[in-house]
Design an enzyme around this catalytic site. Structure first.
Site, short mmCIF file in Angstrom:
data_model
loop_
_atom_site.label_atom_id
_atom_site.label_comp_id
_atom_site.label_asym_id
_atom_site.label_seq_id
_atom_site.Cartn_x
_atom_site.Cartn_y
_atom_site.Cartn_z
N HIS A 60 -11.30 113.01 -5.33
CA HIS A 60 -12.24 113.55 -6.32
C HIS A 60 -11.53 114.62 -7.12
CE1 HIS A 60 -15.90 115.17 -8.05
NE2 HIS A 60 -16.47 114.05 -7.68
N ASP B 30 -19.28 107.81 -3.32
CA ASP B 30 -19.34 106.35 -3.44
C ASP B 30 -18.86 105.62 -2.20
OD1 ASP B 30 -20.35 106.18 -6.06
OD2 ASP B 30 -18.40 106.78 -6.85
N1 ACO Z 1 -6.20 106.35 -3.21
C1 ACO Z 1 -4.87 106.61 -3.18
N2 ACO Z 1 -4.30 107.69 -3.78
C2 ACO Z 1 -5.11 108.52 -4.43
C3 ACO Z 1 -6.51 108.32 -4.51
C4 ACO Z 1 -7.04 107.17 -3.86
N3 ACO Z 1 -8.35 106.92 -3.88
N4 ACO Z 1 -7.07 109.29 -5.23
C5 ACO Z 1 -6.08 110.10 -5.62
N5 ACO Z 1 -4.89 109.65 -5.14
C6 ACO Z 1 -3.57 110.30 -5.29
C7 ACO Z 1 -3.03 110.10 -6.70
O1 ACO Z 1 -2.28 108.93 -6.81
C8 ACO Z 1 -2.22 111.36 -6.87
O2 ACO Z 1 -1.03 111.19 -6.15
P1 ACO Z 1 0.34 111.92 -6.67
O3 ACO Z 1 0.09 113.38 -6.59
O4 ACO Z 1 1.39 111.42 -5.73
O5 ACO Z 1 0.54 111.43 -8.09
C9 ACO Z 1 -3.04 112.43 -6.14
O6 ACO Z 1 -3.77 111.70 -5.14
C10 ACO Z 1 -4.00 113.19 -7.02
O7 ACO Z 1 -4.89 112.28 -7.63
P2 ACO Z 1 -5.23 112.22 -9.16
O8 ACO Z 1 -5.37 110.78 -9.57
O9 ACO Z 1 -4.28 113.08 -9.94
O10 ACO Z 1 -6.65 112.93 -9.15
P3 ACO Z 1 -7.72 112.89 -10.30
O11 ACO Z 1 -8.51 114.11 -10.15
O12 ACO Z 1 -7.09 112.63 -11.63
O13 ACO Z 1 -8.59 111.58 -9.96
C11 ACO Z 1 -10.20 110.17 -8.94
C12 ACO Z 1 -9.76 111.62 -9.21
C13 ACO Z 1 -10.27 109.39 -10.26
C14 ACO Z 1 -11.60 110.20 -8.34
C15 ACO Z 1 -9.19 109.51 -7.97
O14 ACO Z 1 -9.21 110.22 -6.75
C16 ACO Z 1 -9.52 108.05 -7.73
O15 ACO Z 1 -9.11 107.20 -8.53
N6 ACO Z 1 -10.27 107.72 -6.63
C17 ACO Z 1 -10.67 106.33 -6.38
C18 ACO Z 1 -11.84 105.95 -7.27
C19 ACO Z 1 -13.13 106.63 -6.86
O16 ACO Z 1 -13.51 106.64 -5.69
N7 ACO Z 1 -13.86 107.16 -7.85
C20 ACO Z 1 -15.15 107.82 -7.63
C21 ACO Z 1 -15.03 109.29 -7.83
S1 ACO Z 1 -16.55 110.09 -7.45
C22 ACO Z 1 -17.51 109.80 -8.77
O17 ACO Z 1 -17.10 109.69 -9.89
C23 ACO Z 1 -18.87 109.63 -8.55
#
Ligand code: ACO
Length: 427
Positions: free
Chosen positions: A304, A361
């Site tokens: 998140h 979610d």
């Molecule tokens: N699975 C694997 N790796 C992940 C995940 C995941 N679900 N989420 C984040 N990471 C990793 C990223 O690859 C990144 O790694 P790095 O530092 O090596 O590059 C690090 O964790 C930080 O993540 P970001 O993508 O920079 O975080 P951001 O805040 O931009 O994204 C998001 C947040 C979009 C929710 C992301 O965690 C994600 O895509 N999760 C999966 C989709 C999801 O569940 N979305 C629902 C969110 S809740 C809502 O909107 C109601």
């Protein structure tokens, strides 16, 4: 009052005002930065940029705190109803008995959609995703209520109208997809019981919604009701900042919610778990694959932007899912798989180092599934829940004399000036 910050740039010193929120959140106020220094700030994805001040929802992602108008969501989930929580978000305080009765009356008055709008459903293929239908239908409401185009008037009738009709449109889009006759709202029922009736009743058969399911639905919707400046709410505010009407603004918010990185994740989680179950892939193997950046896959329902600890909504939903499944005597192997996946991820250093926890979610889909709601309706359920938040933010923005049209800047990285070349002379 906090001290101003000082910025030294190209040898000159500038004072940057500091804004402090009621929970001691601090921001550098940089609206004059460009006119004073010639610089803008650059923050792709708005990771560190506040777009507004807001008095609606407080969220502390480090501590796992979420409060609507100051009230912890745990208390609301335990004691409130979705209708009461909607009132709280929109009007800023808990309603008195009379205010709640009047609000419920307005919801009942506005529960039908114009009969002509029913024909719109016939224009969609049976395979249409209900989020596409939902967004178009909500935008179409502005055609039926032209007074909504005057955005500074008629809010008190437009808000309950939209809250009530979204539920009807959602249920009708499901009925359309399964080819069943649409069930009209029945105003003696509560908001959630009425929705379940419109979804699952069929003519000539008695239907009574299960009390546990009505309670669980109320909790689900309350937990989704607002989450400050997330992607869809920011979209509602950005569209509304041009003084677009509430239906148009919310319609855009619905589309922003649809994406799998936002509200669409609830559908993606179930699809991911089903894929793993069908292919027999172990949690360990899947976790290894999501750590590989080339794989482009993610553990859906994890991570998140603001929560760096366990999402408090996911905690409640996990318990609720256990409770509802055990009360109904259902043993869903996907729940066991989800729990195993959570355990595997939370003991893996990749997830620990990045503070990646289950978000709202991860478990909500399992609960919707237990209620009999089909997978492609999960994000629609999120939209019904998030609607009072969108409305509250739209109103807060419209009422704020400081509101300006949302218009970010950019740093241009394209070609510098060059001449047009006639097509015959191009290489
Ligand atoms: N699975 C694997 N790796 C992940 C995940 C995941 N679900 N989420 C984040 N990471 C990793 C990223 O690859 C990144 O790694 P790095 O530092 O090596 O590059 C690090 O964790 C930080 O993540 P970001 O993508 O920079 O975080 P951001 O805040 O931009 O994204 C998001 C947040 C979009 C929710 C992301 O965690 C994600 O895509 N999760 C999966 C989709 C999801 O569940 N979305 C629902 C969110 S809740 C809502 O909107 C109601």
């Amino acid at each position: 009052m906090a001290d101003n910050a000082k910025l030294i740039l190209e040898g000159k010193e500038y004072e940057i005002p500091v804004v402090v929120g009621s929970e001691n959140e601090k921001a550098l106020e940089i609206s004059k930065l460009r006119s004073q220094t010639g610089h803008i700030t650059l923050d792709s994805g708005f990771v560190n940029t506040g777009s507004t001040t807001s008095a609606i929802t407080y969220l502390d992602g480090e501590q796992g705190i979420l409060r609507y108008r100051g009230i912890p969501i745990e208390q609301l989930a335990k004691n409130s109803s979705f209708v009461e929580t909607s009132y709280l978000l929109i009007y800023g305080h808990l309603p008195t008995k009379d205010q709640l009765a009047n609000f419920s009356h307005l919801l009942n008055m506005h529960s039908m959609i114009h009969e002509d709008m029913k024909h719109f459903f016939d224009g969609y293929p049976a395979t249409a995703h209900p989020m596409a239908i939902l967004s178009s239908m909500v935008c179409s409401l502005s055609a039926y209520y032209p007074e909504s185009l005057n955005v500074f008037e008629s809010f008190d009738s437009q808000a309950p109208r939209l809250l009530s009709k979204l539920r009807t449109i959602a249920a009708f889009s499901y009925k359309k997809s399964v080819g069943h006759p649409m069930m009209y709202p029945q105003n003696h029922l509560s908001y959630c019981a009425n929705f379940l009736q419109m979804m699952f009743a069929v003519p000539a058969e008695p239907f009574e919604a299960d009390e546990d399911i009505v309670k669980a639905l109320n909790i689900l919707l309350i937990l989704h009701a607002d989450h400050e400046q997330n992607c869809s709410t920011s979209t509602v505010r950005l569209v509304g900042s041009s003084q677009a009407n509430m239906y148009a603004s919310v319609s855009a918010g619905i589309l922003a919610l649809w994406g799998p990185l936002h509200g669409g994740a609830n559908q993606a989680v179930i699809e991911m778990l089903e894929d793993l179950q069908n292919s027999g892939t172990s949690c360990k193997k899947f976790i290894s694959s999501v750590k590989d950046k080339d794989s482009k896959s993610k553990l859906m329902g994890f991570g998140h932007r603001v929560y760096k600890s366990y999402d408090p909504r996911a905690k409640i939903l996990k318990e609720m899912t256990d409770l509802i499944l055990s009360k109904r005597g259902v043993n869903d192997p996907l729940l066991d798989l989800a729990k195993e996946m959570e355990e595997t991820a939370l003991s893996d250093s990749y997830f620990v180092e990045r503070n990646l926890y289950p978000n709202v979610d991860f478990y909500s889909g399992l609960l919707y599934k237990a209620m009999g709601i089909p997978v492609n309706m999960f994000t629609v359920m999120f939209a019904i829940g998030r609607l009072p938040g969108w409305i509250a933010h739209w109103k807060e923005m419209m009422d704020d004399p400081q509101t300006k049209i949302g218009r970010p800047r950019q740093i241009y990285t394209g070609e510098t000036a060059r001449d047009y070349v006639h097509i015959d002379q191009r290489k």
